[in-house]
Enzyme design. Structure first.
Site, PDB file in Angstrom:
ATOM      1  N   HIS A 102       0.687  -1.243   0.153  1.00 51.08           N
ATOM      2  CA  HIS A 102       0.008  -0.105   0.135  1.00 51.08           C
ATOM      3  C   HIS A 102       1.036   1.164   0.012  1.00 51.08           C
ATOM      4  O   HIS A 102       0.741   2.123  -0.746  1.00 51.08           O
ATOM      5  CB  HIS A 102      -1.062  -0.043   1.284  1.00 51.08           C
ATOM      6  CG  HIS A 102      -1.775   1.352   1.444  1.00 51.08           C
ATOM      7  ND1 HIS A 102      -2.960   1.487   0.888  1.00 51.08           N
ATOM      8  CD2 HIS A 102      -1.257   2.296   2.265  1.00 51.08           C
ATOM      9  CE1 HIS A 102      -3.182   2.771   1.277  1.00 51.08           C
ATOM     10  NE2 HIS A 102      -2.163   3.369   2.027  1.00 51.08           N
ATOM     11  N   GLU A 103       1.927   1.388   0.810  1.00 50.37           N
ATOM     12  CA  GLU A 103       2.813   2.517   0.914  1.00 50.37           C
ATOM     13  C   GLU A 103       3.524   2.578  -0.411  1.00 50.37           C
ATOM     14  O   GLU A 103       3.827   3.818  -0.865  1.00 50.37           O
ATOM     15  CB  GLU A 103       3.702   2.301   1.795  1.00 50.37           C
ATOM     16  CG  GLU A 103       3.006   2.300   3.353  1.00 50.37           C
ATOM     17  CD  GLU A 103       2.316   3.480   3.646  1.00 50.37           C
ATOM     18  OE1 GLU A 103       2.387   4.620   3.215  1.00 50.37           O
ATOM     19  OE2 GLU A 103       1.008   3.339   4.226  1.00 50.37           O
ATOM     20  N   HIS A 106       1.576   4.583  -2.750  1.00 50.09           N
ATOM     21  CA  HIS A 106       1.717   6.080  -2.580  1.00 50.09           C
ATOM     22  C   HIS A 106       2.937   6.624  -3.523  1.00 50.09           C
ATOM     23  O   HIS A 106       2.955   7.557  -4.116  1.00 50.09           O
ATOM     24  CB  HIS A 106       1.738   6.542  -1.301  1.00 50.09           C
ATOM     25  CG  HIS A 106       0.562   6.252  -0.381  1.00 50.09           C
ATOM     26  ND1 HIS A 106      -0.584   6.849  -1.057  1.00 50.09           N
ATOM     27  CD2 HIS A 106       0.044   5.793   0.778  1.00 50.09           C
ATOM     28  CE1 HIS A 106      -1.787   6.778  -0.092  1.00 50.09           C
ATOM     29  NE2 HIS A 106      -1.233   5.931   0.882  1.00 50.09           N
TER      30      HIS A 106
HETATM   31 ZN   LIG Z   1      -2.100   5.318   2.515  1.00 52.66          ZN
END
Ligand SMILES: [Zn+2]
Length: 232
Positions: A102-103, A106
């Site tokens: 998930h990171e 980003h």
């Molecule tokens: Zn996030």
């Protein structure tokens, strides 16, 4: 606490926001705990999975570091560092790999100049100021004989904070969608593990939805209390 956090009928809106936030927080904690104990078949740690994902996206100048704490994972676009928490960095759990991915989502958004992320970053300083200044400005407005202008400015400041919370939603949902897609395509996680990762990331997304909703409810309350005042 600001003085108008006294009880009035509209206070129920604030309470609803608190309850939703507490529920979302409990939900993410229990889901995260559960899949933190589920070891992934690949045996990759969160840090290793992150490095692989970044490399496969052609991102080599983002470093992966360890950060203290629980659920403190984040991507820092200024320092170009991806920081993974205690239970993610060195862990091979399904939850750890999901959060790491998930990171990375980003970091990839940053690399691609994903529009909602750009808007969100631009809003950070205004939203920070707005959140801090809103209540004092409204109080000042009430002091100066219910100054229409000051109260309107205060409400606008609060709305900037709410807008920030809302713009955060597509950024978070998109990062999780990317994470699940990448983990599936790269076969870092098996189908069953992908389902579990989806649960972890959905629970995490829920906390952002709850925060945005709580902010909207608080804004609505301020409008009900002060928005209807006549021009002085
Ligand atoms: Zn996030």
């Amino acid at each position: 606490m600001p003085f108008f956090y006294y009880y009035d009928p509209t206070y129920i809106l604030v309470l609803i926001g608190v309850v939703i936030s507490l529920w979302a927080s409990a939900k993410v904690n229990s889901t995260y705990q559960k899949y933190s104990r589920t070891r992934s078949y690949s045996g990759l740690t969160g840090a290793e999975a992150a490095r692989r994902i970044l490399n496969s996206a052609g991102i080599y100048d983002v470093t992966v570091e360890h950060v203290r704490g629980n659920l403190t994972d984040h991507y820092d676009p200024r320092a170009r560092v991806l920081r993974l928490s205690d239970s993610v960095y060195g862990s091979s759990s399904v939850a750890a790999i999901g959060v790491a991915a998930h990171e990375c989502g980003h970091a990839i958004q940053d690399e691609e100049s994903y529009a909602p992320l750009r808007i969100r970053s631009a809003l950070v300083p205004v939203a920070n100021f707005g959140t801090k200044a809103a209540i004092p400005i409204i109080i000042l407005g009430l002091f100066f004989g219910s100054s229409y202008t000051l109260i309107q400015i205060g409400l606008l400041c609060f709305a900037l904070g709410t807008l920030f919370q809302i713009v955060t939603l597509p950024v978070e949902f998109n990062a999780s969608a990317r994470a699940v897609r990448i983990l599936g395509d790269s076969h870092m996680l098996m189908e069953e593990e992908l389902q579990q990762t989806r649960k972890v990331l959905s629970a995490a997304a829920l906390t952002y939805v709850a925060a945005a909703l709580a902010s909207v409810l608080s804004l609505l309350r301020l409008f009900l209390l002060f928005g209807g005042r006549d021009r002085d």
